[in-house]
Motif scaffolding. Structure first.
Motif, PDB file in Angstrom:
ATOM      1  N   PRO A   1       0.831  -1.208   0.000  1.00 18.49           N
ATOM      2  CA  PRO A   1       0.000   0.000   0.000  1.00 18.49           C
ATOM      3  C   PRO A   1       0.865   1.257   0.000  1.00 18.49           C
ATOM      4  N   PRO A   2       0.328   2.387  -0.445  1.00 19.30           N
ATOM      5  CA  PRO A   2       1.156   3.590  -0.553  1.00 19.30           C
ATOM      6  C   PRO A   2       1.470   4.283   0.763  1.00 19.30           C
ATOM      7  N   PHE A   3       0.597   4.147   1.789  1.00 23.42           N
ATOM      8  CA  PHE A   3       0.900   4.928   2.998  1.00 23.42           C
ATOM      9  C   PHE A   3       0.355   4.339   4.298  1.00 23.42           C
ATOM     10  N   ASP A   4      -0.735   3.603   4.310  1.00 18.46           N
ATOM     11  CA  ASP A   4      -1.381   3.244   5.576  1.00 18.46           C
ATOM     12  C   ASP A   4      -1.135   1.778   5.907  1.00 18.46           C
ATOM     13  N   HIS A   5       0.016   1.500   6.510  1.00 16.47           N
ATOM     14  CA  HIS A   5       0.362   0.138   6.913  1.00 16.47           C
ATOM     15  C   HIS A   5       1.398   0.232   8.028  1.00 16.47           C
ATOM     16  N   PRO A   6       1.325  -0.627   9.054  1.00 15.06           N
ATOM     17  CA  PRO A   6       2.283  -0.544  10.167  1.00 15.06           C
ATOM     18  C   PRO A   6       3.748  -0.631   9.727  1.00 15.06           C
ATOM     19  N   ASP A   7       4.063  -1.470   8.736  1.00 12.01           N
ATOM     20  CA  ASP A   7       5.447  -1.566   8.269  1.00 12.01           C
ATOM     21  C   ASP A   7       5.908  -0.250   7.657  1.00 12.01           C
ATOM     22  N   ILE A   8       5.029   0.408   6.934  1.00 10.12           N
ATOM     23  CA  ILE A   8       5.389   1.677   6.299  1.00 10.12           C
ATOM     24  C   ILE A   8       5.601   2.760   7.346  1.00 10.12           C
ATOM     25  N   ILE A   9       4.737   2.829   8.321  1.00 11.04           N
ATOM     26  CA  ILE A   9       4.895   3.814   9.390  1.00 11.04           C
ATOM     27  C   ILE A   9       6.178   3.550  10.173  1.00 11.04           C
ATOM     28  N   ASP A  10       6.464   2.284  10.448  1.00 11.48           N
ATOM     29  CA  ASP A  10       7.693   1.914  11.144  1.00 11.48           C
ATOM     30  C   ASP A  10       8.907   2.343  10.335  1.00 11.48           C
TER      31      ASP A  10
ATOM     32  N   ALA B   1      -4.764  12.798  -1.770  1.00 13.99           N
ATOM     33  CA  ALA B   1      -5.664  11.854  -1.099  1.00 13.99           C
ATOM     34  C   ALA B   1      -6.891  12.618  -0.611  1.00 13.99           C
ATOM     35  N   SER B   2      -8.057  11.989  -0.691  1.00 12.75           N
ATOM     36  CA  SER B   2      -9.280  12.674  -0.272  1.00 12.75           C
ATOM     37  C   SER B   2      -9.420  12.720   1.247  1.00 12.75           C
ATOM     38  N   ALA B   3      -8.712  11.834   1.956  1.00  4.54           N
ATOM     39  CA  ALA B   3      -8.735  11.818   3.424  1.00  4.54           C
ATOM     40  C   ALA B   3      -7.398  11.267   3.918  1.00  4.54           C
ATOM     41  N   VAL B   4      -6.969  11.720   5.083  1.00 11.64           N
ATOM     42  CA  VAL B   4      -5.795  11.108   5.693  1.00 11.64           C
ATOM     43  C   VAL B   4      -6.215   9.796   6.338  1.00 11.64           C
ATOM     44  N   SER B   5      -5.237   8.941   6.589  1.00 15.43           N
ATOM     45  CA  SER B   5      -5.534   7.676   7.248  1.00 15.43           C
ATOM     46  C   SER B   5      -6.032   7.910   8.672  1.00 15.43           C
ATOM     47  N   GLU B   6      -6.734   6.933   9.199  1.00 12.08           N
ATOM     48  CA  GLU B   6      -7.180   7.029  10.594  1.00 12.08           C
ATOM     49  C   GLU B   6      -5.986   7.130  11.536  1.00 12.08           C
ATOM     50  N   THR B   7      -4.897   6.453  11.173  1.00  7.85           N
ATOM     51  CA  THR B   7      -3.678   6.520  11.994  1.00  7.85           C
ATOM     52  C   THR B   7      -3.146   7.938  12.051  1.00  7.85           C
ATOM     53  N   ALA B   8      -3.067   8.595  10.896  1.00  5.17           N
ATOM     54  CA  ALA B   8      -2.552   9.962  10.848  1.00  5.17           C
ATOM     55  C   ALA B   8      -3.444  10.912  11.644  1.00  5.17           C
ATOM     56  N   PHE B   9      -4.744  10.759  11.519  1.00  8.53           N
ATOM     57  CA  PHE B   9      -5.647  11.639  12.258  1.00  8.53           C
ATOM     58  C   PHE B   9      -5.519  11.421  13.760  1.00  8.53           C
ATOM     59  N   ALA B  10      -5.338  10.169  14.172  1.00  7.76           N
ATOM     60  CA  ALA B  10      -5.158   9.881  15.599  1.00  7.76           C
ATOM     61  C   ALA B  10      -3.887  10.552  16.124  1.00  7.76           C
ATOM     62  N   PHE B  11      -2.796  10.471  15.362  1.00  7.68           N
ATOM     63  CA  PHE B  11      -1.559  11.142  15.777  1.00  7.68           C
ATOM     64  C   PHE B  11      -1.772  12.656  15.868  1.00  7.68           C
ATOM     65  N   ALA B  12      -2.489  13.225  14.905  1.00  5.30           N
ATOM     66  CA  ALA B  12      -2.733  14.666  14.909  1.00  5.30           C
ATOM     67  C   ALA B  12      -3.494  15.093  16.158  1.00  5.30           C
ATOM     68  N   GLN B  13      -4.446  14.284  16.585  1.00  6.27           N
ATOM     69  CA  GLN B  13      -5.206  14.599  17.790  1.00  6.27           C
ATOM     70  C   GLN B  13      -4.356  14.444  19.044  1.00  6.27           C
ATOM     71  N   GLN B  14      -3.556  13.393  19.097  1.00  2.79           N
ATOM     72  CA  GLN B  14      -2.709  13.149  20.271  1.00  2.79           C
ATOM     73  C   GLN B  14      -1.709  14.283  20.492  1.00  2.79           C
ATOM     74  N   GLN B  15      -1.123  14.770  19.398  1.00  3.59           N
ATOM     75  CA  GLN B  15      -0.019  15.713  19.514  1.00  3.59           C
ATOM     76  C   GLN B  15      -0.439  17.167  19.404  1.00  3.59           C
ATOM     77  N   ARG B  16      -1.723  17.406  19.171  1.00  5.68           N
ATOM     78  CA  ARG B  16      -2.236  18.782  19.073  1.00  5.68           C
ATOM     79  C   ARG B  16      -1.355  19.603  18.132  1.00  5.68           C
ATOM     80  N   ILE B  17      -1.306  19.164  16.911  1.00  7.70           N
ATOM     81  CA  ILE B  17      -0.419  19.765  15.924  1.00  7.70           C
ATOM     82  C   ILE B  17      -0.974  21.091  15.405  1.00  7.70           C
ATOM     83  N   HIS B  18      -0.114  21.854  14.771  1.00  4.43           N
ATOM     84  CA  HIS B  18      -0.553  22.937  13.906  1.00  4.43           C
ATOM     85  C   HIS B  18      -0.807  22.334  12.532  1.00  4.43           C
ATOM     86  N   ALA B  19      -1.913  22.684  11.906  1.00  5.73           N
ATOM     87  CA  ALA B  19      -2.235  22.191  10.571  1.00  5.73           C
ATOM     88  C   ALA B  19      -2.635  23.381   9.714  1.00  5.73           C
TER      89      ALA B  19
END
Length: 317
Positions: free
Chosen positions: A131-140, A221-239
């Motif tokens: 897959p292009p972006f949403d997989h544990p191996d890719i994130i690792d 991409a029309s939406a970010v992965s659920e993983t990316a959105f979860a990280f964004a919420q955890q870290q209170r990022i600037h977007a």
């Protein structure tokens, strides 16, 4: 042994002068495939082979497909990359240079993806879909960039990264936690016509865009992965996001200042400094930031066609 390389991290005197902060560049455009994708995709390909696959497939008209192609060449296995009709001819040719089979399927990425999955289903367990972006191996794999930065520069106060599907962003977020750089703030950058994470952060829910309207194809991409959105919420990022014009202008300034041709997706990362808008984006956090690292993600989705060669020749005189 990893398939990606350790890329340089350098201080940009030009951007440091413009921002009035110390600005570093992590040059992942120097990866063998021309983008950061080599980190996560390379690791995913390696692990797929270790699990018994003997043929790799992908659906991507851009950087992810090229990373699979480069990985397959290094691993000594065949690969098939499905691309949509919109994939530029120079990218198809670049994929073929790596020795992969290129199949054109559909008008958009989703149709190419469906063709790739059908090919996998008909081929058996020896074929692995990467897959292009949403997989544990890719994130690792992408998290390795933070391990490198720890050895190269002092911990920055701010790290700026462009977001398409969110794989690089997720890997960086994971790496910041894994390697103890939790005090480093994150700024995600998109273009206005692909600002799904900016809108998701503002609305507190994962937004799916009804359409993509940007020159920055890598951000489409029309939406970010659920993983990316979860990280964004955890870290209170600037977007935030910038216009296509600001992204392209940043690419041109960067080419002149640093002699690298990067794509508009990367221009979105550079634009807040080149356009002078970073202080407004950071708001109250501006005064807390003294050092910044810009993630220079790649450049293969930009091309200098032969029709432009004569116009550019005076630059070399």
């Amino acid at each position: 042994m990893p398939l990606h390389i350790v890329t340089p991290a350098i201080e940009s005197r030009v951007l440091s002068h413009l921002a009035k902060k110390k600005v570093y560049l992590k040059l992942d455009n120097c990866q063998p495939s021309g983008s950061f994708k080599m980190r996560g995709v390379g690791l995913a390909c390696q692990r797929a082979i270790e699990r018994g696959a003997s043929h790799l497939i992908a659906s991507s008209g851009g950087n992810a497909g090229l990373a699979v192609a480069c990985s397959a060449q290094k691993l000594g296995v065949p690969a098939t990359v499905f691309v949509p009709e919109s994939t530029p001819a120079y990218m198809r040719a670049r994929l073929e240079i790596e020795g992969v089979t290129v199949k054109v399927a559909g008008k958009v990425w989703l149709e190419a993806h469906e063709a790739a999955k059908a090919f996998q289903d008909a081929s058996g367990d020896e074929v692995a879909y990467i897959p292009p972006f949403d997989h544990p191996d890719i994130i690792d794999g992408h998290s390795s960039v933070i391990a490198e930065l720890q050895e190269q520069i002092p911990q920055p106060d701010l790290l700026v990264v462009a977001v398409g599907g969110g794989g690089y962003f997720s890997g960086i977020s994971h790496g910041l936690q894994k390697y103890g750089w939790t005090n480093t703030k994150l700024l995600s950058m998109e273009t206005h016509g692909a600002n799904k994470l900016e809108r998701s952060v503002a609305e507190g829910r994962r937004v799916t865009l009804s359409r993509i309207d940007t020159i920055a194809r890598s951000l489409g991409a029309s939406a970010v992965s659920e993983t990316a959105f979860a990280f964004a919420q955890q870290q209170r990022i600037h977007a935030s996001s910038v216009s296509d014009d600001d992204a392209v202008a940043a690419c041109l300034h960067f080419a002149s200042d640093h002699k690298f041709l990067v794509e508009p997706a990367c221009g979105a990362t550079l634009a807040p400094i080149y356009s002078g808008k970073l202080q407004a984006i950071l708001g109250d956090d501006w005064d807390k930031v003294e050092s910044i690292c810009l993630m220079i993600c790649g450049g293969w989705m930009s091309d200098v066609p032969p029709s432009m060669h004569a116009a550019l020749a005076p630059a070399f005189a």
